[in-house]
Design a protein around this motif. Sequence first.
Motif, PDB file in Angstrom:
ATOM      1  N   MET A  59       0.822  -1.208   0.000  1.00 54.10           N
ATOM      2  CA  MET A  59       0.000   0.000   0.000  1.00 54.10           C
ATOM      3  C   MET A  59       0.857   1.260   0.000  1.00 54.10           C
ATOM      4  O   MET A  59       0.540   2.238  -0.696  1.00 54.10           O
ATOM      5  CB  MET A  59      -0.941   0.001   1.209  1.00 54.10           C
ATOM      6  N   ALA A  60       1.953   1.258   0.766  1.00 56.53           N
ATOM      7  CA  ALA A  60       2.823   2.436   0.811  1.00 56.53           C
ATOM      8  C   ALA A  60       3.518   2.646  -0.531  1.00 56.53           C
ATOM      9  O   ALA A  60       3.732   3.785  -0.951  1.00 56.53           O
ATOM     10  CB  ALA A  60       3.849   2.296   1.937  1.00 56.53           C
ATOM     11  N   ASP A  61       3.874   1.557  -1.223  1.00 53.16           N
ATOM     12  CA  ASP A  61       4.488   1.673  -2.556  1.00 53.16           C
ATOM     13  C   ASP A  61       3.547   2.397  -3.506  1.00 53.16           C
ATOM     14  O   ASP A  61       3.954   3.308  -4.235  1.00 53.16           O
ATOM     15  CB  ASP A  61       4.802   0.283  -3.114  1.00 53.16           C
ATOM     16  N   VAL A  62       2.287   1.965  -3.511  1.00 55.79           N
ATOM     17  CA  VAL A  62       1.290   2.566  -4.400  1.00 55.79           C
ATOM     18  C   VAL A  62       1.107   4.047  -4.057  1.00 55.79           C
ATOM     19  O   VAL A  62       1.038   4.908  -4.942  1.00 55.79           O
ATOM     20  CB  VAL A  62      -0.052   1.816  -4.303  1.00 55.79           C
ATOM     21  N   ALA A  63       1.061   4.352  -2.755  1.00 58.71           N
ATOM     22  CA  ALA A  63       0.879   5.739  -2.324  1.00 58.71           C
ATOM     23  C   ALA A  63       2.046   6.612  -2.769  1.00 58.71           C
ATOM     24  O   ALA A  63       1.851   7.731  -3.269  1.00 58.71           O
ATOM     25  CB  ALA A  63       0.735   5.793  -0.800  1.00 58.71           C
ATOM     26  N   VAL A  64       3.267   6.111  -2.609  1.00 58.96           N
ATOM     27  CA  VAL A  64       4.457   6.888  -2.990  1.00 58.96           C
ATOM     28  C   VAL A  64       4.492   7.129  -4.493  1.00 58.96           C
ATOM     29  O   VAL A  64       4.807   8.240  -4.955  1.00 58.96           O
ATOM     30  CB  VAL A  64       5.739   6.174  -2.517  1.00 58.96           C
ATOM     31  N   MET A  65       4.173   6.109  -5.266  1.00 65.63           N
ATOM     32  CA  MET A  65       4.155   6.285  -6.723  1.00 65.63           C
ATOM     33  C   MET A  65       3.116   7.320  -7.131  1.00 65.63           C
ATOM     34  O   MET A  65       3.369   8.161  -7.999  1.00 65.63           O
ATOM     35  CB  MET A  65       3.881   4.948  -7.397  1.00 65.63           C
ATOM     36  N   PHE A  66       1.949   7.282  -6.508  1.00 70.53           N
ATOM     37  CA  PHE A  66       0.887   8.234  -6.827  1.00 70.53           C
ATOM     38  C   PHE A  66       1.298   9.653  -6.443  1.00 70.53           C
ATOM     39  O   PHE A  66       1.123  10.599  -7.231  1.00 70.53           O
ATOM     40  CB  PHE A  66      -0.401   7.834  -6.116  1.00 70.53           C
ATOM     41  N   LEU A  67       1.852   9.813  -5.249  1.00 74.02           N
ATOM     42  CA  LEU A  67       2.281  11.134  -4.801  1.00 74.02           C
ATOM     43  C   LEU A  67       3.405  11.679  -5.679  1.00 74.02           C
ATOM     44  O   LEU A  67       3.409  12.864  -6.040  1.00 74.02           O
ATOM     45  CB  LEU A  67       2.739  11.065  -3.337  1.00 74.02           C
ATOM     46  N   SER A  68       4.347  10.818  -6.037  1.00 69.10           N
ATOM     47  CA  SER A  68       5.484  11.252  -6.852  1.00 69.10           C
ATOM     48  C   SER A  68       5.028  11.747  -8.219  1.00 69.10           C
ATOM     49  O   SER A  68       5.531  12.764  -8.719  1.00 69.10           O
ATOM     50  CB  SER A  68       6.483  10.097  -7.018  1.00 69.10           C
ATOM     51  N   THR A  69       4.082  11.049  -8.810  1.00 69.60           N
ATOM     52  CA  THR A  69       3.601  11.458 -10.138  1.00 69.60           C
ATOM     53  C   THR A  69       2.764  12.723 -10.074  1.00 69.60           C
ATOM     54  O   THR A  69       2.496  13.339 -11.107  1.00 69.60           O
ATOM     55  CB  THR A  69       2.765  10.335 -10.804  1.00 69.60           C
ATOM     56  N   ASN A  70       2.382  13.133  -8.868  1.00 70.06           N
ATOM     57  CA  ASN A  70       1.607  14.360  -8.699  1.00 70.06           C
ATOM     58  C   ASN A  70       2.434  15.493  -8.092  1.00 70.06           C
ATOM     59  O   ASN A  70       1.879  16.439  -7.514  1.00 70.06           O
ATOM     60  CB  ASN A  70       0.367  14.089  -7.851  1.00 70.06           C
ATOM     61  N   GLY A  71       3.747  15.377  -8.220  1.00 66.55           N
ATOM     62  CA  GLY A  71       4.622  16.487  -7.852  1.00 66.55           C
ATOM     63  C   GLY A  71       5.094  16.542  -6.423  1.00 66.55           C
ATOM     64  O   GLY A  71       5.718  17.526  -6.006  1.00 66.55           O
ATOM     65  N   TYR A  72       4.833  15.501  -5.650  1.00 70.66           N
ATOM     66  CA  TYR A  72       5.290  15.468  -4.260  1.00 70.66           C
ATOM     67  C   TYR A  72       6.625  14.741  -4.155  1.00 70.66           C
ATOM     68  O   TYR A  72       6.894  13.808  -4.920  1.00 70.66           O
ATOM     69  CB  TYR A  72       4.267  14.759  -3.367  1.00 70.66           C
ATOM     70  N   LYS A  73       7.433  15.164  -3.201  1.00 71.80           N
ATOM     71  CA  LYS A  73       8.640  14.420  -2.860  1.00 71.80           C
ATOM     72  C   LYS A  73       8.213  13.375  -1.835  1.00 71.80           C
ATOM     73  O   LYS A  73       7.882  13.709  -0.692  1.00 71.80           O
ATOM     74  CB  LYS A  73       9.699  15.346  -2.266  1.00 71.80           C
ATOM     75  N   ALA A  74       8.194  12.114  -2.242  1.00 71.09           N
ATOM     76  CA  ALA A  74       7.619  11.079  -1.379  1.00 71.09           C
ATOM     77  C   ALA A  74       8.523   9.859  -1.300  1.00 71.09           C
ATOM     78  O   ALA A  74       9.255   9.540  -2.235  1.00 71.09           O
ATOM     79  CB  ALA A  74       6.245  10.661  -1.906  1.00 71.09           C
ATOM     80  N   SER A  75       8.456   9.181  -0.174  1.00 67.42           N
ATOM     81  CA  SER A  75       9.209   7.937   0.030  1.00 67.42           C
ATOM     82  C   SER A  75       8.420   7.046   0.961  1.00 67.42           C
ATOM     83  O   SER A  75       7.511   7.504   1.655  1.00 67.42           O
ATOM     84  CB  SER A  75      10.598   8.227   0.598  1.00 67.42           C
ATOM     85  N   ARG A  76       8.774   5.780   0.984  1.00 65.45           N
ATOM     86  CA  ARG A  76       8.104   4.853   1.889  1.00 65.45           C
ATOM     87  C   ARG A  76       9.063   4.422   2.990  1.00 65.45           C
ATOM     88  O   ARG A  76      10.269   4.272   2.770  1.00 65.45           O
ATOM     89  CB  ARG A  76       7.537   3.632   1.159  1.00 65.45           C
TER      90      ARG A  76
END
Length: 220
Positions: free
Chosen positions: A185-202
């Motif tokens: 679930m965290a992988d999916v969230a990070v990928m979604f956030l990253s593609t929407n301009g957020y700096k994200a990591s799990r």
Amino acid sequence: MNIREFKTSLYKEMSGMTKALGNPHRLEILDLLAQGPVPVEYIAVNTNLTVANASQHLQVLKNAMLVVSEKRGKYNYYKLANEQVFKSWCALRRLGFSQNEEINNLFNDFRKERSELKTISRDELIQKIKTDSVVIVDVRPEEEFINGHIENALSYPLNELRKKMSELPKNKEIVAYCRGPLCMMADVAVMFLSTNGYKASRLEHGFPDWEAEGMPVEKL
């Protein structure tokens, strides 16, 4: 009872526990119960089992003294029997990664397909918390967040992330976590956030590992 009979009895009791662990559905149930007590209906939904099948697996785990249940109103809530069960599950998980090449290949291939996915360790997160440079989001279902979560984490269940994403700041790193290293679930969230301009990591591990290591947690 002589020494041989005594040892045989001990090994027999232990083998009952190992037999109970020899099923992928029961391992997934243990991973889910590490998040906190839940009823069988919740387990069934989150493991893609029927209630009847989930109940059968829970009975095997209960007979092996790996889980216990308690009555809450109309429902039976199940939880891990004690901390040692979670530690044993973690040890089995580590053993699988260290000894089984196929497990490593599956995991590495999944992550390679998502090359943009960044992970951080517990120690890295602690340092970022100290500098107030991160926002921690818990992407597990709200029921699990209520049972316990990382201190100051925000509840952003994966199925609500798209709707609530605009509330997150873009000037800080977003660190997502879920149930543990086998939870995606965290992988999916990070990928979604990253593609929407957020700096994200799990976070490399999940809430149960964080709690087991004595890190700050909150319960509602």
